[in-house]
Write a protein that holds these residues in place. Structure first.
Motif, PDB file in Angstrom:
ATOM      1  N   UNK A 158       0.437  -1.125  -0.270  1.00 43.02           N
ATOM      2  CA  UNK A 158      -0.641   0.265   0.376  1.00 43.02           C
ATOM      3  C   UNK A 158       0.658   1.005  -0.432  1.00 43.02           C
ATOM      4  N   UNK A 159       2.289   0.905  -0.927  1.00 40.89           N
ATOM      5  CA  UNK A 159       3.244   2.296  -0.342  1.00 40.89           C
ATOM      6  C   UNK A 159       3.470   3.187  -1.919  1.00 40.89           C
ATOM      7  N   UNK A 160       3.110   4.216  -2.423  1.00 45.96           N
ATOM      8  CA  UNK A 160       3.021   4.463  -3.107  1.00 45.96           C
ATOM      9  C   UNK A 160       4.421   4.896  -3.086  1.00 45.96           C
ATOM     10  N   UNK A 161       5.089   5.536  -2.308  1.00 48.83           N
ATOM     11  CA  UNK A 161       6.356   6.859  -2.632  1.00 48.83           C
ATOM     12  C   UNK A 161       6.431   6.806  -1.130  1.00 48.83           C
ATOM     13  N   UNK A 162       7.823   7.205  -0.500  1.00 48.72           N
ATOM     14  CA  UNK A 162       8.190   7.773   0.545  1.00 48.72           C
ATOM     15  C   UNK A 162       9.171   9.103   0.708  1.00 48.72           C
ATOM     16  N   UNK A 163       9.093  10.018   1.485  1.00 52.52           N
ATOM     17  CA  UNK A 163      10.153  10.900   1.430  1.00 52.52           C
ATOM     18  C   UNK A 163      11.021  10.187   3.318  1.00 52.52           C
ATOM     19  N   UNK A 164      12.226   9.985   2.656  1.00 49.42           N
ATOM     20  CA  UNK A 164      13.002   8.905   3.383  1.00 49.42           C
ATOM     21  C   UNK A 164      14.680  10.471   4.313  1.00 49.42           C
ATOM     22  N   UNK A 165      14.951  10.341   5.168  1.00 48.54           N
ATOM     23  CA  UNK A 165      16.419  11.103   5.313  1.00 48.54           C
ATOM     24  C   UNK A 165      17.180   9.499   5.998  1.00 48.54           C
ATOM     25  N   UNK A 166      18.578  10.402   5.210  1.00 42.53           N
ATOM     26  CA  UNK A 166      19.770   8.514   5.104  1.00 42.53           C
ATOM     27  C   UNK A 166      19.941   9.188   5.893  1.00 42.53           C
ATOM     28  N   UNK A 167      21.397   8.117   6.512  1.00 39.27           N
ATOM     29  CA  UNK A 167      22.110   8.134   7.068  1.00 39.27           C
ATOM     30  C   UNK A 167      22.846   9.700   7.230  1.00 39.27           C
ATOM     31  N   UNK A 168      23.507   9.584   6.318  1.00 37.92           N
ATOM     32  CA  UNK A 168      24.237  10.915   6.454  1.00 37.92           C
ATOM     33  C   UNK A 168      23.537  12.563   6.393  1.00 37.92           C
ATOM     34  N   UNK A 169      22.415  12.312   6.430  1.00 41.12           N
ATOM     35  CA  UNK A 169      21.531  13.735   6.218  1.00 41.12           C
ATOM     36  C   UNK A 169      20.834  13.741   4.935  1.00 41.12           C
ATOM     37  N   UNK A 170      20.885  13.169   3.724  1.00 40.85           N
ATOM     38  CA  UNK A 170      20.414  13.521   2.580  1.00 40.85           C
ATOM     39  C   UNK A 170      18.943  13.324   2.517  1.00 40.85           C
ATOM     40  N   UNK A 171      17.856  14.041   2.257  1.00 41.45           N
ATOM     41  CA  UNK A 171      16.538  13.802   2.360  1.00 41.45           C
ATOM     42  C   UNK A 171      16.050  13.470   0.566  1.00 41.45           C
ATOM     43  N   UNK A 172      15.525  12.335   0.469  1.00 42.24           N
ATOM     44  CA  UNK A 172      14.965  12.322  -1.048  1.00 42.24           C
ATOM     45  C   UNK A 172      13.461  11.311  -0.602  1.00 42.24           C
ATOM     46  N   UNK A 173      13.531  11.213  -1.875  1.00 47.50           N
ATOM     47  CA  UNK A 173      11.864  10.611  -2.426  1.00 47.50           C
ATOM     48  C   UNK A 173      12.627   9.936  -2.862  1.00 47.50           C
ATOM     49  N   UNK A 174      11.716   8.470  -2.504  1.00 51.25           N
ATOM     50  CA  UNK A 174      11.953   7.233  -3.657  1.00 51.25           C
ATOM     51  C   UNK A 174      10.135   6.563  -4.290  1.00 51.25           C
ATOM     52  N   UNK A 175       9.917   5.441  -4.692  1.00 48.36           N
ATOM     53  CA  UNK A 175       8.960   5.671  -5.174  1.00 48.36           C
ATOM     54  C   UNK A 175       9.027   5.437  -7.233  1.00 48.36           C
ATOM     55  N   UNK A 176       7.989   4.259  -7.714  1.00 48.72           N
ATOM     56  CA  UNK A 176       8.383   3.743  -8.732  1.00 48.72           C
ATOM     57  C   UNK A 176       8.343   5.484 -10.095  1.00 48.72           C
ATOM     58  N   UNK A 177       7.748   6.390  -9.462  1.00 49.69           N
ATOM     59  CA  UNK A 177       7.731   7.390 -10.363  1.00 49.69           C
ATOM     60  C   UNK A 177       8.971   8.830  -9.875  1.00 49.69           C
ATOM     61  N   UNK A 178       9.759   8.020  -8.939  1.00 42.66           N
ATOM     62  CA  UNK A 178      11.146   9.296  -8.653  1.00 42.66           C
ATOM     63  C   UNK A 178      12.356   8.381  -9.294  1.00 42.66           C
ATOM     64  N   UNK A 179      13.088   9.408  -9.202  1.00 38.58           N
ATOM     65  CA  UNK A 179      14.523   8.714 -10.313  1.00 38.58           C
ATOM     66  C   UNK A 179      15.779   8.602  -9.532  1.00 38.58           C
ATOM     67  N   UNK A 180      15.010   9.133  -8.611  1.00 44.56           N
ATOM     68  CA  UNK A 180      16.820   9.145  -7.243  1.00 44.56           C
ATOM     69  C   UNK A 180      17.227   7.860  -6.550  1.00 44.56           C
ATOM     70  N   UNK A 181      17.885   8.361  -6.028  1.00 40.36           N
ATOM     71  CA  UNK A 181      19.072   7.034  -5.404  1.00 40.36           C
ATOM     72  C   UNK A 181      19.858   6.140  -6.715  1.00 40.36           C
TER      73      UNK A 181
END
Length: 376
Positions: A158-181
């Motif tokens: 049921x997860x579409x996308x997530x807003x996350x904070x990485x161990x080094x403090x980077x913030x990223x948005x991940x999910x099938x429509x995001x090109x991050x990481x």
């Protein structure tokens, strides 16, 4: 903890506590373990979460993200800095009735979300027993499921996308429509594909729940979606700050079939024999739990409904149906399983039964005497 380390964390502007009382409160969760942290941080925004996690990394301090602390295996405690995402991150936004989606902060409690969705005829499918306190961030981190996983699957579904904070403090948005990481995605995909044959052998198709480890078999099916890896990672890869979730229509009808047994073994065998009826849920409660409700006014109505004082039993199966309820309850009753059966279609009565099941952990851990059950 050194004064330099504490100063670096305080300089972020994030509410951080290092007093003994706070450290003791956060030294435990719902598990049997106890580890005192050096401090606890309470971020109000992604910027604060990013800053405090980066400061902890720079100070050489480990970070443990935490929700409501309902973990039974100790994954919400640690010796470094606890980052509590449940105190402030409780916003529910971006409800899209057409798309059937909603955005939640990691600290939103499941019951709070479902109370918000109910007037719209919607719900969040996975329904953990600790719904009155479990946070959505924690549910995603643990890939929680609940009683109705045959219908709704697990939280990862049921997860579409997530807003996350990485161990080094980077913030990223991940999910099938995001090109991050992209680099991280490629590394994970290479590792997983190299082990695909072993995965197929260990995880045959048809398993609804798969508890241990990362969601690598889900990622193999959808390699562009890193939420499949984050769901179930228990805070070891990143901290979850918010999530966009799929939501589901409330069922048009419900019915419960209660089957009472003389032994737990008979109830377990009956579970297999009921699968052809395609129930939404099959839950088991046994005598040690039921005995804990004796003398408690809050549970007396449920005890009377189940006739526990006049017709005692060792085990009960709660079998729930969503569609073709009358027909399937009739079939269940005609099979004459166990000592007796009881059919419920009244919402108030069904809620009474589920309240006993949802109170299971609290009832068992509250038993009187030196002998205590262990959560695991």
């Amino acid at each position: 903890m050194t004064s330099t380390q504490e100063r670096k964390i305080r300089q972020t502007g994030c509410d951080a506590r290092f007093d003994n009382l706070t450290r003791q409160l956060y030294a435990t969760d719902a598990s049997i373990y106890q580890i005192e942290p050096i401090g606890v941080a309470f971020p109000k925004s992604t910027q604060q979460a990013s800053a405090v996690i980066r400061a902890a990394a720079d100070a050489g301090v480990s970070v443990t993200p935490r929700g409501a602390g309902t973990s039974l295996v100790g994954n919400a405690i640690g010796e470094g800095l606890i980052v509590d995402f449940s105190r402030y991150n409780r916003q529910i936004t971006d409800l899209d009735l057409e798309k059937c989606s909603v955005r939640v902060g990691a600290g939103v409690v499941l019951d709070q979300l479902n109370d918000f969705l109910r007037p719209h005829g919607l719900c969040f499918g996975p329904d953990v027993a600790t719904s009155s306190r479990a946070t959505l961030g924690g549910m995603i981190a643990n890939n929680s499921s609940g009683a109705r996983c045959p219908i709704y699957g697990t939280t990862a579904d049921h997860v579409i996308s997530l807003e996350i904070v990485m161990a080094d403090g980077r913030t990223e948005k991940i999910g099938p429509t995001h090109e991050s990481l992209r680099v991280e995605r490629a590394k994970i995909e290479n590792l997983i594909r190299a082990a695909s044959a072993e995965m197929a052998e260990r995880w045959p198709p048809g398993l609804i729940k798969r508890w241990p480890g990362y969601g690598i078999e889900r990622f193999l099916r959808a390699p562009n979606d890193l939420t499949n890896i984050l769901a179930g990672s228990e805070g070891t890869l990143a901290a979850i700050f918010s999530a966009e979730l799929k939501i589901s229509p409330l069922p048009c009808e419900k019915g419960l079939g209660l089957i009472f047994f003389a032994s737990v073994g008979e109830a377990m065998q009956a579970t297999v024999e009921l699968l052809d009826l395609k129930p939404a849920a099959i839950e088991h409660i046994d005598r040690p739990l039921l005995d804990q409700t004796k003398g408690q006014l809050h549970f007396q109505s449920a005890r009377d409904l189940l006739e526990l004082d006049t017709k005692p039993c060792e085990s009960i199966l709660i079998v729930e149906f969503y569609h073709d309820v009358t027909e399937r309850l009739s079939i269940l009753q005609s099979r004459k399983m166990g000592l007796r059966t009881k059919i419920l279609t009244d919402p108030v009565q069904m809620d009474l039964v589920w309240s006993v099941r949802k109170s299971g952990l609290s009832l068992l851990t509250g038993c009187v005497g030196p002998a205590k059950p262990l959560a695991f």
